[in-house]
Design a protein around this motif. Structure first.
Motif, PDB file in Angstrom:
ATOM      1  N   ARG A  23       0.835  -1.207   0.000  1.00 12.46           N
ATOM      2  CA  ARG A  23       0.000   0.000   0.000  1.00 12.46           C
ATOM      3  C   ARG A  23       0.864   1.250   0.000  1.00 12.46           C
ATOM      4  O   ARG A  23       0.586   2.224  -0.727  1.00 12.46           O
ATOM      5  CB  ARG A  23      -0.935  -0.005   1.208  1.00 12.46           C
ATOM      6  N   ALA A  24       1.912   1.254   0.822  1.00  6.58           N
ATOM      7  CA  ALA A  24       2.816   2.396   0.857  1.00  6.58           C
ATOM      8  C   ALA A  24       3.490   2.604  -0.488  1.00  6.58           C
ATOM      9  O   ALA A  24       3.625   3.740  -0.965  1.00  6.58           O
ATOM     10  CB  ALA A  24       3.859   2.213   1.958  1.00  6.58           C
ATOM     11  N   ALA A  25       3.922   1.513  -1.121  1.00  7.27           N
ATOM     12  CA  ALA A  25       4.580   1.614  -2.427  1.00  7.27           C
ATOM     13  C   ALA A  25       3.651   2.232  -3.465  1.00  7.27           C
ATOM     14  O   ALA A  25       4.045   3.125  -4.234  1.00  7.27           O
ATOM     15  CB  ALA A  25       5.048   0.234  -2.881  1.00  7.27           C
ATOM     16  N   GLY A  26       2.410   1.779  -3.487  1.00  8.47           N
ATOM     17  CA  GLY A  26       1.460   2.331  -4.440  1.00  8.47           C
ATOM     18  C   GLY A  26       1.179   3.802  -4.191  1.00  8.47           C
ATOM     19  O   GLY A  26       1.087   4.600  -5.138  1.00  8.47           O
ATOM     20  N   ALA A  27       1.064   4.170  -2.906  1.00 13.05           N
ATOM     21  CA  ALA A  27       0.808   5.570  -2.573  1.00 13.05           C
ATOM     22  C   ALA A  27       1.994   6.462  -2.924  1.00 13.05           C
ATOM     23  O   ALA A  27       1.818   7.584  -3.416  1.00 13.05           O
ATOM     24  CB  ALA A  27       0.470   5.694  -1.086  1.00 13.05           C
ATOM     25  N   LEU A  28       3.208   5.984  -2.683  1.00 17.29           N
ATOM     26  CA  LEU A  28       4.398   6.759  -3.047  1.00 17.29           C
ATOM     27  C   LEU A  28       4.448   7.007  -4.554  1.00 17.29           C
ATOM     28  O   LEU A  28       4.750   8.115  -5.001  1.00 17.29           O
ATOM     29  CB  LEU A  28       5.653   6.025  -2.591  1.00 17.29           C
ATOM     30  N   ARG A  29       4.141   5.976  -5.327  1.00 14.33           N
ATOM     31  CA  ARG A  29       4.134   6.145  -6.788  1.00 14.33           C
ATOM     32  C   ARG A  29       3.102   7.193  -7.202  1.00 14.33           C
ATOM     33  O   ARG A  29       3.343   7.991  -8.110  1.00 14.33           O
ATOM     34  CB  ARG A  29       3.850   4.808  -7.459  1.00 14.33           C
ATOM     35  N   GLY A  30       1.973   7.205  -6.522  1.00 12.74           N
ATOM     36  CA  GLY A  30       0.949   8.192  -6.819  1.00 12.74           C
ATOM     37  C   GLY A  30       1.349   9.606  -6.442  1.00 12.74           C
ATOM     38  O   GLY A  30       0.736  10.569  -6.919  1.00 12.74           O
ATOM     39  N   ARG A  31       2.385   9.743  -5.616  1.00 11.18           N
ATOM     40  CA  ARG A  31       2.880  11.054  -5.204  1.00 11.18           C
ATOM     41  C   ARG A  31       4.166  11.439  -5.947  1.00 11.18           C
ATOM     42  O   ARG A  31       4.887  12.335  -5.523  1.00 11.18           O
ATOM     43  CB  ARG A  31       3.123  11.069  -3.695  1.00 11.18           C
ATOM     44  N   GLU A 188       5.523  15.340   1.062  1.00 12.78           N
ATOM     45  CA  GLU A 188       4.178  14.987   0.607  1.00 12.78           C
ATOM     46  C   GLU A 188       4.187  14.400  -0.802  1.00 12.78           C
ATOM     47  O   GLU A 188       3.410  13.500  -1.107  1.00 12.78           O
ATOM     48  CB  GLU A 188       3.285  16.228   0.632  1.00 12.78           C
ATOM     49  N   ARG A 189       5.065  14.940  -1.656  1.00 14.15           N
ATOM     50  CA  ARG A 189       5.135  14.445  -3.028  1.00 14.15           C
ATOM     51  C   ARG A 189       6.392  14.971  -3.692  1.00 14.15           C
ATOM     52  O   ARG A 189       7.059  15.874  -3.164  1.00 14.15           O
ATOM     53  CB  ARG A 189       3.898  14.843  -3.842  1.00 14.15           C
ATOM     54  N   GLU A 190       6.714  14.451  -4.873  1.00 11.84           N
ATOM     55  CA  GLU A 190       7.840  14.931  -5.675  1.00 11.84           C
ATOM     56  C   GLU A 190       7.283  15.392  -7.023  1.00 11.84           C
ATOM     57  O   GLU A 190       6.612  14.628  -7.715  1.00 11.84           O
ATOM     58  CB  GLU A 190       8.869  13.825  -5.870  1.00 11.84           C
ATOM     59  N   ILE A 191       7.562  16.655  -7.377  1.00 14.37           N
ATOM     60  CA  ILE A 191       6.980  17.214  -8.599  1.00 14.37           C
ATOM     61  C   ILE A 191       7.885  17.046  -9.814  1.00 14.37           C
ATOM     62  O   ILE A 191       7.437  17.275 -10.938  1.00 14.37           O
ATOM     63  CB  ILE A 191       6.616  18.701  -8.419  1.00 14.37           C
ATOM     64  N   PHE A 192       9.139  16.651  -9.604  1.00 13.72           N
ATOM     65  CA  PHE A 192      10.062  16.474 -10.717  1.00 13.72           C
ATOM     66  C   PHE A 192      10.194  14.985 -11.029  1.00 13.72           C
ATOM     67  O   PHE A 192      10.754  14.223 -10.230  1.00 13.72           O
ATOM     68  CB  PHE A 192      11.431  17.077 -10.401  1.00 13.72           C
ATOM     69  N   PRO A 193       9.678  14.545 -12.180  1.00 16.08           N
ATOM     70  CA  PRO A 193       9.686  13.119 -12.498  1.00 16.08           C
ATOM     71  C   PRO A 193      11.097  12.529 -12.474  1.00 16.08           C
ATOM     72  O   PRO A 193      12.037  13.105 -13.016  1.00 16.08           O
ATOM     73  CB  PRO A 193       9.096  13.072 -13.918  1.00 16.08           C
ATOM     74  N   GLY A 194      11.239  11.379 -11.821  1.00 18.26           N
ATOM     75  CA  GLY A 194      12.508  10.671 -11.790  1.00 18.26           C
ATOM     76  C   GLY A 194      13.508  11.180 -10.778  1.00 18.26           C
ATOM     77  O   GLY A 194      14.585  10.587 -10.639  1.00 18.26           O
ATOM     78  N   ARG A 195      13.187  12.242 -10.049  1.00 15.61           N
ATOM     79  CA  ARG A 195      14.157  12.785  -9.089  1.00 15.61           C
ATOM     80  C   ARG A 195      14.311  11.894  -7.862  1.00 15.61           C
ATOM     81  O   ARG A 195      15.433  11.704  -7.377  1.00 15.61           O
ATOM     82  CB  ARG A 195      13.749  14.191  -8.643  1.00 15.61           C
ATOM     83  N   ALA A 196      13.227  11.375  -7.336  1.00 13.71           N
ATOM     84  CA  ALA A 196      13.258  10.673  -6.050  1.00 13.71           C
ATOM     85  C   ALA A 196      12.892   9.206  -6.218  1.00 13.71           C
ATOM     86  O   ALA A 196      11.912   8.867  -6.886  1.00 13.71           O
ATOM     87  CB  ALA A 196      12.312  11.333  -5.056  1.00 13.71           C
ATOM     88  N   THR A 197      13.689   8.342  -5.591  1.00  7.42           N
ATOM     89  CA  THR A 197      13.437   6.903  -5.617  1.00  7.42           C
ATOM     90  C   THR A 197      13.472   6.357  -4.197  1.00  7.42           C
ATOM     91  O   THR A 197      14.374   6.682  -3.419  1.00  7.42           O
ATOM     92  CB  THR A 197      14.495   6.166  -6.462  1.00  7.42           C
ATOM     93  N   ALA A 198      12.481   5.541  -3.862  1.00  5.09           N
ATOM     94  CA  ALA A 198      12.463   4.843  -2.576  1.00  5.09           C
ATOM     95  C   ALA A 198      12.638   3.355  -2.817  1.00  5.09           C
ATOM     96  O   ALA A 198      11.903   2.760  -3.610  1.00  5.09           O
ATOM     97  CB  ALA A 198      11.146   5.109  -1.851  1.00  5.09           C
ATOM     98  N   VAL A 199      13.633   2.778  -2.154  1.00  6.97           N
ATOM     99  CA  VAL A 199      13.822   1.329  -2.172  1.00  6.97           C
ATOM    100  C   VAL A 199      13.239   0.791  -0.866  1.00  6.97           C
ATOM    101  O   VAL A 199      13.813   0.985   0.203  1.00  6.97           O
ATOM    102  CB  VAL A 199      15.306   0.950  -2.314  1.00  6.97           C
ATOM    103  N   LEU A 200      12.076   0.161  -0.972  1.00  8.21           N
ATOM    104  CA  LEU A 200      11.416  -0.408   0.203  1.00  8.21           C
ATOM    105  C   LEU A 200      11.874  -1.850   0.389  1.00  8.21           C
ATOM    106  O   LEU A 200      11.839  -2.637  -0.549  1.00  8.21           O
ATOM    107  CB  LEU A 200       9.902  -0.371   0.029  1.00  8.21           C
ATOM    108  N   VAL A 201      12.288  -2.164   1.611  1.00  8.28           N
ATOM    109  CA  VAL A 201      12.823  -3.491   1.911  1.00  8.28           C
ATOM    110  C   VAL A 201      11.814  -4.242   2.781  1.00  8.28           C
ATOM    111  O   VAL A 201      11.319  -3.689   3.763  1.00  8.28           O
ATOM    112  CB  VAL A 201      14.170  -3.394   2.650  1.00  8.28           C
ATOM    113  N   ARG A 202      11.539  -5.483   2.444  1.00  9.87           N
ATOM    114  CA  ARG A 202      10.580  -6.270   3.222  1.00  9.87           C
ATOM    115  C   ARG A 202      11.221  -6.868   4.476  1.00  9.87           C
ATOM    116  O   ARG A 202      10.648  -7.770   5.102  1.00  9.87           O
ATOM    117  CB  ARG A 202       9.974  -7.372   2.361  1.00  9.87           C
ATOM    118  N   GLU A 203      12.375  -6.369   4.864  1.00  6.67           N
ATOM    119  CA  GLU A 203      13.047  -6.721   6.109  1.00  6.67           C
ATOM    120  C   GLU A 203      13.324  -5.446   6.891  1.00  6.67           C
ATOM    121  O   GLU A 203      13.488  -4.378   6.291  1.00  6.67           O
ATOM    122  CB  GLU A 203      14.385  -7.430   5.823  1.00  6.67           C
TER     123      GLU A 203
END
Length: 207
Positions: A23-31, A188-203
């Motif tokens: 859910r967090a991953a999907g929401a981050l992509r939406g932001r 809250e969000r990133e307005i510049f496409p491709g600037r910010a990346t989150a690597v979410l770890v399941r650990e």
């Protein structure tokens, strides 16, 4: 006078469920934030090494997530990347402030991410917050599973009752002085496409 060490609320050390992470991953992509979800800490380390651009000055934020995963060592000691920390003169606080504010790339972590896609980072000095918010051309965060929380109120409580006590204890042990919680950045969000990346770890990794 001895500064008492606050006691960390260890319930915030428990990893979130796979469903909450998704859910967090999907929401981050939406932001506007690019998201990679990986299963393990070594997988996150490998992915960061793949994502870091060659020839660009990379600034490693002070982060237990980066240290424990080996990412700090990869960037600052392996010689494979252009490490801004290695370029800066030792003890030159002014150069650290000026060049660390606007690196080509900053790699670090945050202290909480909500299932709604808000990212929160806390700091004593604020040195990583300016490049996170706007100063760096590219931002890369590595985020352990225990940092995913339901909402903003829980994220702030996690910082105050878990992340800060852990950092306070770490500073006392490492430097003989306490830490302070002086600044909190909410992204809250990133307005510049491709600037910010989150690597979410399941650990879980870091605090």
């Amino acid at each position: 006078m001895t500064t008492p060490t606050p006691v960390a609320d260890e319930k915030f050390a428990r990893p979130a469920t796979d469903e909450a992470i998704d859910r967090a991953a999907g929401a981050l992509r939406g932001r506007g934030i690019t998201v990679d979800v990986v299963d393990t800490v070594p997988g996150a380390r490998q992915r960061v090494n793949e994502l870091l651009p060659p020839g660009k000055a990379v600034f490693t934020a002070a982060s237990e997530t980066l240290r424990l995963s080996g990412i700090t060592e990869d960037v600052d000691e392996s010689g494979r990347f252009v490490s801004l920390r290695e370029q800066l003169p030792p003890g030159d606080i002014e150069q650290f402030r000026l060049r660390g504010t606007t690196p080509d790339v900053i790699v670090g972590s945050v202290h909480a991410v909500t299932e709604g896609g808000e990212l929160l980072a806390a700091s004593a000095s604020g040195s990583q917050l300016a490049p996170y918010a706007a100063g760096a051309a590219q931002v890369l965060w590595v985020i352990g599973a225990q940092k995913v929380v339901p909402d903003l109120d829980t994220a702030l409580r996690r910082i105050r009752t878990y992340s800060f006590p852990k950092e306070h204890a770490r500073c006392l042990e490492a430097y003989g002085q306490p830490s302070v919680l002086s600044k909190i950045l909410i992204i809250e969000r990133e307005i510049f496409p491709g600037r910010a990346t989150a690597v979410l770890v399941r650990e879980p990794i870091g605090f």
